[in-house]
Design a protein around this motif. Structure first.
Motif, short mmCIF file in Angstrom:
data_model
loop_
_atom_site.label_atom_id
_atom_site.label_comp_id
_atom_site.label_asym_id
_atom_site.label_seq_id
_atom_site.Cartn_x
_atom_site.Cartn_y
_atom_site.Cartn_z
N LEU A 181 0.82 -1.21 0.00
CA LEU A 181 0.00 0.00 0.00
C LEU A 181 0.86 1.26 0.00
CD1 LEU A 181 -2.90 1.20 0.29
CD2 LEU A 181 -2.55 1.09 2.77
N LEU A 182 2.03 1.20 0.62
CA LEU A 182 2.88 2.37 0.78
C LEU A 182 3.79 2.62 -0.41
CD1 LEU A 182 4.02 1.60 4.44
CD2 LEU A 182 2.17 3.14 3.75
N ILE A 183 4.37 1.55 -0.95
CA ILE A 183 5.45 1.71 -1.93
C ILE A 183 4.97 2.34 -3.22
CG2 ILE A 183 7.05 0.45 -3.42
CD1 ILE A 183 7.52 -1.48 -1.08
N HIS A 184 3.89 1.83 -3.79
CA HIS A 184 3.46 2.35 -5.09
C HIS A 184 3.03 3.81 -5.01
CE1 HIS A 184 3.88 -1.59 -6.78
NE2 HIS A 184 3.41 -1.19 -7.94
N ALA A 187 -1.37 -2.76 -3.33
CA ALA A 187 -0.65 -1.88 -4.25
C ALA A 187 -1.58 -1.28 -5.29
CB ALA A 187 0.47 -2.66 -4.94
N ALA A 188 -2.61 -2.06 -5.67
CA ALA A 188 -3.55 -1.58 -6.68
C ALA A 188 -4.35 -0.36 -6.21
CB ALA A 188 -4.51 -2.71 -7.08
N ILE A 189 -4.62 -0.30 -4.90
CA ILE A 189 -5.37 0.84 -4.39
C ILE A 189 -4.44 1.92 -3.82
CG2 ILE A 189 -7.37 -0.60 -3.87
CD1 ILE A 189 -6.56 -0.44 -0.90
N SER A 190 -3.13 1.68 -3.92
CA SER A 190 -2.18 2.60 -3.30
C SER A 190 -2.26 4.01 -3.88
CB SER A 190 -0.76 2.07 -3.46
OG SER A 190 0.19 2.95 -2.92
N THR A 191 -2.23 4.12 -5.19
CA THR A 191 -2.21 5.47 -5.79
C THR A 191 -3.51 6.24 -5.54
OG1 THR A 191 -2.74 4.44 -7.93
CG2 THR A 191 -0.44 4.98 -7.50
N PRO A 192 -4.69 5.62 -5.66
CA PRO A 192 -5.89 6.38 -5.30
C PRO A 192 -5.95 6.74 -3.81
CG PRO A 192 -6.49 4.18 -6.07
CD PRO A 192 -5.04 4.36 -6.33
N VAL A 193 -5.44 5.86 -2.95
CA VAL A 193 -5.41 6.17 -1.52
C VAL A 193 -4.52 7.37 -1.26
CG1 VAL A 193 -4.57 5.36 0.72
CG2 VAL A 193 -6.02 3.88 -0.67
N TYR A 194 -3.35 7.41 -1.90
CA TYR A 194 -2.45 8.54 -1.72
C TYR A 194 -3.04 9.83 -2.31
CZ TYR A 194 1.57 6.51 0.60
OH TYR A 194 2.39 5.96 1.55
N ALA A 195 -3.74 9.70 -3.43
CA ALA A 195 -4.41 10.89 -3.99
C ALA A 195 -5.42 11.43 -2.99
CB ALA A 195 -5.09 10.53 -5.30
N LEU A 196 -6.16 10.53 -2.33
CA LEU A 196 -7.14 10.94 -1.33
C LEU A 196 -6.45 11.58 -0.12
CD1 LEU A 196 -10.07 10.94 -0.27
CD2 LEU A 196 -9.63 8.63 0.63
N PHE A 243 5.68 2.05 7.52
CA PHE A 243 6.83 1.21 7.17
C PHE A 243 7.43 0.58 8.43
CE2 PHE A 243 7.41 3.39 2.93
CZ PHE A 243 7.38 2.23 2.17
N PHE A 244 7.50 1.35 9.50
CA PHE A 244 8.03 0.84 10.76
C PHE A 244 7.17 -0.32 11.27
CE2 PHE A 244 8.28 0.96 15.43
CZ PHE A 244 9.64 0.77 15.60
N VAL A 245 5.85 -0.18 11.19
CA VAL A 245 4.94 -1.25 11.62
C VAL A 245 5.14 -2.50 10.75
CG1 VAL A 245 2.52 -1.94 11.80
CG2 VAL A 245 3.24 0.33 12.57
N GLY A 246 5.34 -2.29 9.45
CA GLY A 246 5.59 -3.42 8.55
C GLY A 246 6.81 -4.21 8.95
N GLY A 247 7.88 -3.52 9.36
CA GLY A 247 9.07 -4.20 9.83
C GLY A 247 8.82 -5.00 11.11
#
Length: 415
Positions: free
Chosen positions: A231-234, A355-364, A383-387
């Protein structure tokens, strides 16, 4: 390695260079353009379980050649598109190629993992650094093409390169696994039952079935981490180029800075690949999550300073190598080789879906946030939580066979 170099023009970093010129020329918003990645990733997620099972069954040779032809042809078609829906359609079809997806490339990492055990970390590292290496080469080239001949021609040229690099190499070099060619994993000779003073003890992996995998706590923690980072990377990769330009840096400087992080990944990926043979995978996952989180701080406090641009990209690249290593090596290390393609194909839609919803989420998020820096600070925290989630994913255990004792041949000892 070569296949991943070939796939690099299909990734979000390369795509991000086209966002501004296409938006200015066609009148499409950045959000509308970024939505194309959602269509591609959606199709990739739907097709991944079938593709993974096919990799286990027939290998990646024909699939790799077909995928390269599809990906390259879709890029070429973008040079002739004036309709937004045709643009989305081309990206959707490219999702069938198996190229440019998150969580590793099914067609290039699964075959490598099937060929190696003891030196799997460095073998996967050599293969996967092809993507950042190719990105480091293609980003300045694509920016020069966009500035020199236009974005349409740049798409067409990148598509031709993808086809020329991927199709012949897949047909010539990709093979299913060592057993299909009468060989042994790691290039070792066939196992023998007698002990020997010069024998080498090689750990025998336990091959988990799909049903067994999904009854473990580890797989759900891994999926939670990969879904979150997907969700974060893209969103970060697509929006950071225009973000740096918005704070006052010119496109050429941003392109050079952007090329630095995949170049850094080349070295960090190799380093973490070797380290993965000596350190538990979950510790490398924690290092990657914390490091990438730190890389977001220069963006959160960005100005038109080139030093902040460099700090972000170099730190991002240095620790993204750890994330890439974990994404590729944790599955064979935890669950074995036999059903690796099938397992990766089933879990692939989780990372692809987010990842598919990443860009619309970031736009929002950018639309709702009073300052862009808050979006990057939230990204750092996630990212810290992912680690941390990967750290909690301890390797599960099944009753494993006794290690096999083999007598190394001259050729094996030389290698």
């Amino acid at each position: 390695l070569v296949m991943n170099v070939a796939a690099s023009p299909t990734n979000p970093v390369a795509f991000s260079l086209f966002v501004i010129p296409m938006s200015e020329d066609l009148g499409w918003s950045r959000g509308e353009l970024a939505l194309a990645l959602t269509f591609r990733l959606g199709v990739a997620g739907i097709s991944a379980p079938f593709l993974g099972a096919l990799v286990d069954r027939i290998g990646a040779r024909i699939l790799g050649a077909l995928g390269g032809a599809i990906a390259g042809s879709c890029l070429i078609s973008l040079a002739f598109i004036d309709s937004l829906w045709l643009f989305y359609g081309a990206f959707a079809v490219s999702g069938l190629s198996g190229f440019g997806g998150p969580a590793g490339q099914l067609l290039t990492t699964v075959p490598v993992a099937k060929w190696f055990n003891r030196k799997r970390g460095r073998a996967l590292a050599v293969a996967t650094v092809g993507m950042p290496l190719g990105t480091a080469m293609f980003v300045p080239l694509l920016q020069m093409l966009i500035d020199g001949v236009g974005w349409r021609e740049a798409w067409a040229i990148s598509g031709v390169i993808v086809i020329l690099l991927s199709v012949p190499w897949a047909l010539l070099l990709l093979r299913k696994d060592p057993e299909s060619m009468g060989l042994e994993v790691d290039g070792l000779p066939a196992p023998v039952s007698r002990p020997d003073a010069t024998a080498v003890t090689t750990p025998v992996e336990t091959d988990w079935t799909v049903a067994q995998v999904f009854r473990t706590r580890a797989v759900w923690l891994i999926l939670a981490s990969m879904g979150l980072t997907g969700l974060l990377i893209h969103g970060t990769l697509v929006y950071r180029v225009s973000y740096w330009e918005d704070v006052g840096l010119d496109a050429g400087t941003v392109a050079i800075g952007t090329a630095l992080d995949p170049l850094t990944v080349v070295f960090s990926g190799l380093a973490f690949g070797i380290l993965a043979e000596r350190m538990q995978t979950r510790y490398i996952g924690l290092i990657g999550g914390v490091g990438v989180a730190l890389s977001m701080l220069p963006m959160a406090f960005a100005t038109d300073s080139v030093l902040l641009l460099l700090a972000h990209n170099i730190t991002w690249g240095a620790f993204m190598g750890a994330n890439i290593t974990v994404n590729n090596i944790i599955w064979p290390n935890y669950f074995g080789r036999k059903f690796l393609g099938t397992i990766r194909g089933i879990v692939f839609p989780v990372a692809v879906g987010t990842a598919a919803i990443s860009t619309p989420v970031y736009a929002l998020l950018f639309g709702l946030s009073s300052e862009d820096r808050y979006v990057w600070l939230v990204t750092a925290a996630c990212f810290f939580v992912g680690g941390l989630l990967i750290l909690l994913a301890r390797r599960p255990r099944l009753a494993a066979p006794t290690p096999i004792t083999v007598v190394p041949s001259v050729a094996a000892s030389d290698s």
